[in-house]
Design a protein around this motif. Sequence first.
Motif, PDB file in Angstrom:
ATOM      1  N   ASP A   8       0.840  -1.207   0.000  1.00  0.00           N
ATOM      2  CA  ASP A   8       0.000   0.000   0.000  1.00  0.00           C
ATOM      3  C   ASP A   8       0.870   1.249   0.000  1.00  0.00           C
ATOM      4  O   ASP A   8       0.610   2.212  -0.725  1.00  0.00           O
ATOM      5  CB  ASP A   8      -0.912   0.010   1.237  1.00  0.00           C
ATOM      6  CG  ASP A   8      -1.947  -1.109   1.214  1.00  0.00           C
ATOM      7  OD1 ASP A   8      -2.265  -1.609   0.122  1.00  0.00           O
ATOM      8  OD2 ASP A   8      -2.439  -1.455   2.306  1.00  0.00           O
ATOM      9  N   ALA A  11       2.714   1.762  -3.364  1.00  0.00           N
ATOM     10  CA  ALA A  11       1.796   2.194  -4.420  1.00  0.00           C
ATOM     11  C   ALA A  11       1.544   3.695  -4.354  1.00  0.00           C
ATOM     12  O   ALA A  11       1.401   4.362  -5.382  1.00  0.00           O
ATOM     13  CB  ALA A  11       0.485   1.427  -4.311  1.00  0.00           C
ATOM     14  N   LYS A  12       1.512   4.239  -3.147  1.00  0.00           N
ATOM     15  CA  LYS A  12       1.294   5.680  -2.981  1.00  0.00           C
ATOM     16  C   LYS A  12       2.495   6.486  -3.463  1.00  0.00           C
ATOM     17  O   LYS A  12       2.341   7.629  -3.914  1.00  0.00           O
ATOM     18  CB  LYS A  12       0.998   5.998  -1.514  1.00  0.00           C
ATOM     19  CG  LYS A  12      -0.342   5.463  -1.022  1.00  0.00           C
ATOM     20  CD  LYS A  12      -0.536   5.738   0.452  1.00  0.00           C
ATOM     21  CE  LYS A  12      -1.866   5.151   0.946  1.00  0.00           C
ATOM     22  NZ  LYS A  12      -2.042   5.352   2.414  1.00  0.00           N
ATOM     23  N   ARG A  19      -2.431  -0.460  -7.982  1.00  0.00           N
ATOM     24  CA  ARG A  19      -2.118  -1.107  -6.700  1.00  0.00           C
ATOM     25  C   ARG A  19      -2.006  -2.621  -6.826  1.00  0.00           C
ATOM     26  O   ARG A  19      -1.160  -3.249  -6.163  1.00  0.00           O
ATOM     27  CB  ARG A  19      -3.211  -0.749  -5.660  1.00  0.00           C
ATOM     28  CG  ARG A  19      -3.127  -1.538  -4.340  1.00  0.00           C
ATOM     29  CD  ARG A  19      -1.828  -1.259  -3.615  1.00  0.00           C
ATOM     30  NE  ARG A  19      -1.660  -2.079  -2.425  1.00  0.00           N
ATOM     31  CZ  ARG A  19      -1.054  -3.278  -2.407  1.00  0.00           C
ATOM     32  NH1 ARG A  19      -0.565  -3.801  -3.526  1.00  0.00           N
ATOM     33  NH2 ARG A  19      -0.923  -3.941  -1.272  1.00  0.00           N
ATOM     34  N   GLU A  20      -2.804  -3.231  -7.692  1.00  0.00           N
ATOM     35  CA  GLU A  20      -2.797  -4.693  -7.790  1.00  0.00           C
ATOM     36  C   GLU A  20      -1.497  -5.247  -8.386  1.00  0.00           C
ATOM     37  O   GLU A  20      -1.247  -6.452  -8.341  1.00  0.00           O
ATOM     38  CB  GLU A  20      -3.988  -5.194  -8.614  1.00  0.00           C
ATOM     39  CG  GLU A  20      -4.024  -4.697 -10.049  1.00  0.00           C
ATOM     40  CD  GLU A  20      -4.851  -3.430 -10.225  1.00  0.00           C
ATOM     41  OE1 GLU A  20      -5.309  -3.184 -11.356  1.00  0.00           O
ATOM     42  OE2 GLU A  20      -5.044  -2.699  -9.218  1.00  0.00           O
ATOM     43  N   PHE A  22       1.431  -4.425  -7.186  1.00  0.00           N
ATOM     44  CA  PHE A  22       2.414  -4.420  -6.100  1.00  0.00           C
ATOM     45  C   PHE A  22       2.202  -5.651  -5.225  1.00  0.00           C
ATOM     46  O   PHE A  22       1.151  -5.803  -4.605  1.00  0.00           O
ATOM     47  CB  PHE A  22       2.285  -3.163  -5.242  1.00  0.00           C
ATOM     48  CG  PHE A  22       2.722  -1.896  -5.923  1.00  0.00           C
ATOM     49  CD1 PHE A  22       3.992  -1.380  -5.718  1.00  0.00           C
ATOM     50  CD2 PHE A  22       1.860  -1.225  -6.785  1.00  0.00           C
ATOM     51  CE1 PHE A  22       4.397  -0.218  -6.356  1.00  0.00           C
ATOM     52  CE2 PHE A  22       2.254  -0.059  -7.423  1.00  0.00           C
ATOM     53  CZ  PHE A  22       3.530   0.453  -7.215  1.00  0.00           C
TER      54      PHE A  22
END
Length: 215
Positions: A8, A11-12, A19-20, A22
Amino acid sequence: MQDISYGDFQAKLTPGIPRELFIGVRVPEVRKLAKKLAKESKVSKFLRDLPHKYYDENMLHGLLLSEMKDYDACIAAIDNFLPYVDNWAVCDIMSPKIFNKNKTALLEKIKEWSGSEKTYTCRFGIEMLMSYFLDDDFRSEYLEIPASVHSEEYYVQMVTAWFFATALAKQWDTTIKYIEDHRLDRRIHNKAIQKARESNRITPKQKEYLKSLKR
């Protein structure tokens, strides 16, 4: 090795990558894996299997390239991988140790990479110039390589600013002329000053002078 909360977080920090994609493997763990796999012959199959699906696979790929011992093979593998690099983190993770022993040939590749219209190929070239040619091997004409890059891409502009901030810290007398003469695009000029003024390697007097040069 998966750490979902780390995925999470990553991804930021890496906009543009869903996101999927990572898995969420911490970089120290990827480094350990790369050092282990680099000794195995089957890793060559992974390096040829492009494009990868996951961000973490690309990080592992970049770290495996950094472990390569043969310069020519490393360059060929990097050239094969760079077209698939789509974010700053994967680009910045690559730092082949073998480059230190091949400076003359490396400089020609740096010129080629830096001149690329592909964001992360260009960024990688400027990073390698910053990493290997701002110390004992420095020549004033090397500053022309990043100065001649005119890109609207954010990640190219930021690495150029980072380069000149580092150059100010290491080669002040030569580099300051590029700031004084407004040789850089305004955004890069001001960001380089900002980054340099945040550095502990720049003296208070130099920082004040740089502040007066903001555009």
